[in-house]
Design a protein around this motif. Structure first.
Motif, PDB file in Angstrom:
ATOM      1  N   GLY A 241       0.764  -1.231   0.000  1.00  0.00           N
ATOM      2  CA  GLY A 241       0.000   0.000   0.000  1.00  0.00           C
ATOM      3  C   GLY A 241       0.798   1.287   0.000  1.00  0.00           C
ATOM      4  N   PHE A 242       0.085   2.386  -0.292  1.00  0.00           N
ATOM      5  CA  PHE A 242       0.690   3.713  -0.369  1.00  0.00           C
ATOM      6  C   PHE A 242      -0.174   4.729   0.362  1.00  0.00           C
ATOM      7  N   LYS A 243       0.456   5.822   0.754  1.00  0.00           N
ATOM      8  CA  LYS A 243      -0.249   6.914   1.418  1.00  0.00           C
ATOM      9  C   LYS A 243       0.213   8.237   0.819  1.00  0.00           C
ATOM     10  N   PRO A 244      -0.629   9.284   0.896  1.00  0.00           N
ATOM     11  CA  PRO A 244      -0.245  10.572   0.315  1.00  0.00           C
ATOM     12  C   PRO A 244       0.990  11.156   1.001  1.00  0.00           C
ATOM     13  N   ASN A 245       1.878  11.708   0.201  1.00  0.00           N
ATOM     14  CA  ASN A 245       3.079  12.368   0.713  1.00  0.00           C
ATOM     15  C   ASN A 245       2.776  13.866   0.837  1.00  0.00           C
ATOM     16  N   THR A 246       2.103  14.235   1.911  1.00  0.00           N
ATOM     17  CA  THR A 246       1.553  15.594   2.017  1.00  0.00           C
ATOM     18  C   THR A 246       1.891  16.291   3.331  1.00  0.00           C
ATOM     19  N   GLU A 254      -7.044  21.965   3.306  1.00  0.00           N
ATOM     20  CA  GLU A 254      -8.040  20.956   3.688  1.00  0.00           C
ATOM     21  C   GLU A 254      -7.624  19.595   3.141  1.00  0.00           C
ATOM     22  N   MET A 255      -7.868  18.544   3.946  1.00  0.00           N
ATOM     23  CA  MET A 255      -7.462  17.196   3.566  1.00  0.00           C
ATOM     24  C   MET A 255      -8.556  16.184   3.852  1.00  0.00           C
ATOM     25  N   LEU A 256      -8.471  15.044   3.168  1.00  0.00           N
ATOM     26  CA  LEU A 256      -9.293  13.899   3.521  1.00  0.00           C
ATOM     27  C   LEU A 256      -8.737  13.286   4.805  1.00  0.00           C
ATOM     28  N   PRO A 257      -9.483  12.389   5.451  1.00  0.00           N
ATOM     29  CA  PRO A 257      -8.978  11.760   6.675  1.00  0.00           C
ATOM     30  C   PRO A 257      -7.630  11.067   6.522  1.00  0.00           C
ATOM     31  N   LYS A 259      -5.155  12.179   4.832  1.00  0.00           N
ATOM     32  CA  LYS A 259      -4.166  13.234   4.549  1.00  0.00           C
ATOM     33  C   LYS A 259      -3.975  13.517   3.068  1.00  0.00           C
ATOM     34  N   ALA A 260      -4.850  13.012   2.213  1.00  0.00           N
ATOM     35  CA  ALA A 260      -4.830  13.424   0.810  1.00  0.00           C
ATOM     36  C   ALA A 260      -5.385  14.840   0.733  1.00  0.00           C
ATOM     37  N   ILE A 261      -4.765  15.697  -0.058  1.00  0.00           N
ATOM     38  CA  ILE A 261      -5.197  17.085  -0.173  1.00  0.00           C
ATOM     39  C   ILE A 261      -6.518  17.136  -0.945  1.00  0.00           C
ATOM     40  N   ARG A 262      -7.478  17.849  -0.392  1.00  0.00           N
ATOM     41  CA  ARG A 262      -8.784  17.960  -1.032  1.00  0.00           C
ATOM     42  C   ARG A 262      -8.748  19.036  -2.127  1.00  0.00           C
ATOM     43  N   THR A 263      -9.256  18.712  -3.305  1.00  0.00           N
ATOM     44  CA  THR A 263      -9.277  19.657  -4.414  1.00  0.00           C
ATOM     45  C   THR A 263     -10.690  19.771  -4.989  1.00  0.00           C
ATOM     46  N   ASN A 264     -10.926  20.869  -5.708  1.00  0.00           N
ATOM     47  CA  ASN A 264     -12.210  21.034  -6.379  1.00  0.00           C
ATOM     48  C   ASN A 264     -12.120  20.504  -7.810  1.00  0.00           C
ATOM     49  N   GLU A 265     -13.134  20.791  -8.605  1.00  0.00           N
ATOM     50  CA  GLU A 265     -13.187  20.228  -9.964  1.00  0.00           C
ATOM     51  C   GLU A 265     -12.186  20.872 -10.919  1.00  0.00           C
ATOM     52  N   ALA A 280      -0.939  12.700  -4.290  1.00  0.00           N
ATOM     53  CA  ALA A 280      -1.008  13.581  -3.123  1.00  0.00           C
ATOM     54  C   ALA A 280      -2.423  14.073  -2.864  1.00  0.00           C
ATOM     55  N   THR A 281      -3.339  13.824  -3.790  1.00  0.00           N
ATOM     56  CA  THR A 281      -4.666  14.413  -3.666  1.00  0.00           C
ATOM     57  C   THR A 281      -5.771  13.378  -3.862  1.00  0.00           C
ATOM     58  N   ASN A 282      -7.007  13.860  -3.743  1.00  0.00           N
ATOM     59  CA  ASN A 282      -8.170  12.997  -3.939  1.00  0.00           C
ATOM     60  C   ASN A 282      -8.530  12.922  -5.424  1.00  0.00           C
ATOM     61  N   VAL A 283      -9.381  11.978  -5.745  1.00  0.00           N
ATOM     62  CA  VAL A 283     -10.007  11.932  -7.065  1.00  0.00           C
ATOM     63  C   VAL A 283     -11.513  12.068  -6.855  1.00  0.00           C
ATOM     64  N   HIS A 284     -12.213  12.428  -7.920  1.00  0.00           N
ATOM     65  CA  HIS A 284     -13.675  12.342  -7.906  1.00  0.00           C
ATOM     66  C   HIS A 284     -14.015  10.989  -8.509  1.00  0.00           C
ATOM     67  N   TYR A 285     -14.568  10.110  -7.678  1.00  0.00           N
ATOM     68  CA  TYR A 285     -14.808   8.731  -8.099  1.00  0.00           C
ATOM     69  C   TYR A 285     -16.234   8.631  -8.633  1.00  0.00           C
ATOM     70  N   ASN A 286     -16.367   8.513  -9.941  1.00  0.00           N
ATOM     71  CA  ASN A 286     -17.675   8.572 -10.576  1.00  0.00           C
ATOM     72  C   ASN A 286     -18.659   7.483 -10.139  1.00  0.00           C
ATOM     73  N   PRO A 287     -18.222   6.255  -9.849  1.00  0.00           N
ATOM     74  CA  PRO A 287     -19.202   5.259  -9.414  1.00  0.00           C
ATOM     75  C   PRO A 287     -19.949   5.644  -8.133  1.00  0.00           C
ATOM     76  N   THR A 288     -19.327   6.451  -7.277  1.00  0.00           N
ATOM     77  CA  THR A 288     -19.987   6.868  -6.040  1.00  0.00           C
ATOM     78  C   THR A 288     -20.372   8.343  -6.042  1.00  0.00           C
ATOM     79  N   GLY A 289     -19.726   9.119  -6.929  1.00  0.00           N
ATOM     80  CA  GLY A 289     -19.966  10.555  -6.946  1.00  0.00           C
ATOM     81  C   GLY A 289     -19.293  11.291  -5.808  1.00  0.00           C
TER      82      GLY A 289
END
Length: 448
Positions: A241-246, A254-257, A259-265, A280-289
Motif C-alpha cells: 500500500g501507499f499513502k499521500p506524501n503531504t 483541507e485534507m481527507l482523513p 491526509k490526501a489534499i482535497r481539491t475542487n473540480e 497527493a490528492t483525492n479523485v472524484h470517483y464517478n461510481p460513487t460521486g
C-alpha cells in the motif's frame, strides 16, 4: 506569472508540460528531491523479469526535455516548508546543503505518495526491500538475479506482478496479504479465485488472510513471521500500500482523513492559488460521486494536465475517474473499471452483480478461448457501477468500454443494446459485454 511545482511525478511532469504549452512566457520552477523525473513504476516487475528493452525508456520525460520547453529544473532540491500567506517556499539544495526562499504566484503540489511502512519489528532488516521508485527497481533487479527464495508482502497489483515474474524466473515465491484474496480491491472472488489457481499451478505459495508481525534475521536469510505461520527466504519485498506524501501541507490545506489534499473540480485546493494533483490528492470517483483516494498513474496524468489548463483561471472541469486498470499474470488478461461488490459494500452502497463465461469468438474457428465477464450495478436505477473481464485472450480494452459506460451513467439495459462489431476473427455476434449486460437485465427482471 511565477509558478513553483513541488515534485516531478507523473502529475508534476504533465502539469509542467501543459502550462508551458499554453503559457510559454510563464516562469515555471520545478523542485524535485530525486535525480530523475516521471519514472513509470508500473514497469518495475517487468524490468525485474527482463521484459524491458531499455530501462531508460521507463522515463517518459527528463530534466533536459523539460528545460528545453522552458522549465527551471531544480533537481535534488527538497522543499522544507510552505508559507501560503507569504507565498514562499523554503528550499534546500541536497547537494550543497544551501537553503533559500522561493517566491511564487501560484503553487502546484505533486509530491506523490509514500509506501505504507508500519512499525513492524525487524522491518528495517537489510534483507527487506521496498518496491516504489527507480532506486528500488535497480536494487530489486540486481537482488532477484542472485536469489532462490523470495517473500512478497502485498497482493495488490505491484506485489502480484512481482510475484508472478519471480515465479516465472524459477524462484521459490511466497505471496502474503492480510486480505483473503489476491487483488482483493480490484476483483471480486469470481475472478480472483481463477488467478489464485494460476499462482498455485505455477508453484507460488499463497499465504492470504495473514498479517505480518515481524522480520527476523537468519544469517543469509530473513524469516517473515505472520499471525498464522513463518516463511524463510533470501529476501522479502514490502509492497503493502501507499499513502499521500503531504506532510508539507498539513495544517495549511483541507485534507481527507487519510491526509490526501482535497481539491475542487479545477484541481484547486482550499487555497485557490495552490493546486494539487496525483497521489497527493483525492479523485472524484464517478461510481460513487464522492471524493476518494485512488493512486493511479492515469489519474495523476489527467489531473496534471488539468492544472495546466486551469492555472490562469478555472476553465476545464475534472471529469472524474472510474479507476480503470488491467494486469497480465501468467498469460492471462484481467481488466476492470469501477466498483467491485465488496468495494461497494465498503462504501455503504447496495449493488447487484452477475458473472458470465463464454468463448470470445465462434466455436467454428480453429481456436477460441473463454472470457469471464462480470458486471456490477445499482439494483434500483440499473446504473452500471463496475465491471471486469478475465481471459487468456487480450480483453483489456473491454475495461475502457466499461469505463465509458460508468462515466456516462449508462444502465445495464443500454449496455445490452450497444452496437458492437461482429467478425469471427474477433468476437461473437453479440460481444461478451452485450451478453453480460443481458444477463444483468434478466437477473434484474427476476427480482421485480
Amino acid at each position: 506569472m511565477k509558478i513553483s511545482i513541488i515534485g516531478a511525478t507523473h502529475a508534476g511532469t504533465f502539469a509542467t508540460m501543459q502550462i508551458l504549452k499554453d503559457h510559454p512566457d510563464y516562469d515555471v520552477t520545478v523542485f524535485e528531491r530525486n535525480d530523475n523525473v516521471s519514472f513509470l513504476s508500473c514497469g518495475i516487475a517487468l524490468w525485474v523479469g527482463d521484459h524491458i528493452a531499455d530501462p531508460n525508456k521507463m522515463f517518459y520525460s527528463s530534466p533536459k526535455e523539460l528545460e528545453k520547453i522552458g522549465a527551471h529544473m531544480k533537481m535534488q532540491h527538497e522543499v522544507l516548508a510552505i508559507d501560503p500567506d507569504a507565498k514562499q517556499l523554503k528550499v534546500k539544495d541536497l547537494n550543497g546543503g544551501k537553503e533559500f526562499v522561493q517566491d511564487y504566484d501560484k503553487l502546484i503540489i505533486t509530491t506523490g505518495s509514500l509506501p505504507v511502512v508500519p512499525p513492524i519489528k525487524g522491518i528495517d532488516n537489510p534483507k527487506v526491500y521496498l518496491c516504489k521508485d527507480y532506486g528500488d527497481a535497480q536494487v530489486l533487479r540486481e537482488k532477484f538475479a542472485g536469489i532462490e527464495k523470495a517473500v512478497i508482502i502485498g497482493a495488490g497489483y505491484i506485489g502480484a506482478e512481482l510475484s508472478e515474474q519471480a515465479t516465472i524466473a524459477g524462484k521459490e515465491v511466497t505471496l502474503i496479504d492480510a486480505f483473503p484474496r489476491v487483488l482483493y480491491k480490484n476483483f471480486d472472488k469470481e475472478i480472483s479465485d481463477r488467478i489464485e489457481q494460476e499462482y498455485r499451478d505455477h508453484g507460488t505459495k499463497l499465504a492470504l488472510g495473514q498479517k505480518v508481525q515481524s522480520f527476523e534475521d537468519a544469517g543469509n536469510q530473513v524469516i517473515v513471521k505472520t499471525d498464522k505461520g513463518e516463511y524463510e527466504a533470501d529476501i522479502a519485498v514490502w509492497c503493502a500500500g501507499f499513502k499521500p506524501n503531504t506532510k508539507l501541507a498539513e495544517g495549511k490545506l483541507e485534507m481527507l482523513p487519510n491526509k490526501a489534499i482535497r481539491t475542487n473540480e479545477y484541481m484547486q485546493t482550499s487555497n485557490p492559488d495552490i493546486y494539487a494533483a496525483g497521489d497527493a490528492t483525492n479523485v472524484h470517483y464517478n461510481p460513487t460521486g464522492k471524493a476518494d483516494y485512488i493512486p493511479l498513474a492515469t489519474n495523476a496524468i489527467h489531473q496534471g494536465i488539468l492544472i495546466g489548463q486551469n492555472i490562469d483561471k478555472p476553465t476545464v472541469k475534472y471529469m472524474g475517474t472510474q479507476a480503470t486498470s488491467a494486469v497480465e499474470l501468467f498469460g492471462t488478461c484481467m481488466a476492470a473499471s469501477g466498483l467491485t461488490v465488496e468495494g461497494a459494500e465498503a462504501r455503504g452502497l447496495t449493488v447487484d452483480a452477475v458473472t458470465t463465461e463464454e468463448n470470445y469468438r465462434p466455436e467454428f474457428m480453429l481456436t477460441t478461448t473463454p472470457v469471464v465477464s462480470r458486471l456490477v450495478w445499482n439494483p434500483t436505477t440499473h446504473r452500471i457501477l463496475g465491471g471486469a473481464v478475465y481471459s487468456k485472450h487480450d480483453v483489456s480494452q473491454s475495461a475502457n468500454v466499461l469505463s465509458l459506460a460508468i462515466q456516462n451513467r449508462m444502465t445495464i439495459e443500454e449496455l445490452a443494446g450497444v452496437d458492437m462489431l461482429f467478425q469471427p476473427n474477433f468476437d461473437q455476434p453479440l460481444n461478451w459485454l452485450n451478453k453480460v449486460a443481458m444477463a444483468a437485465v434478466d437477473k434484474a427482471n427476476q427480482v421485480k
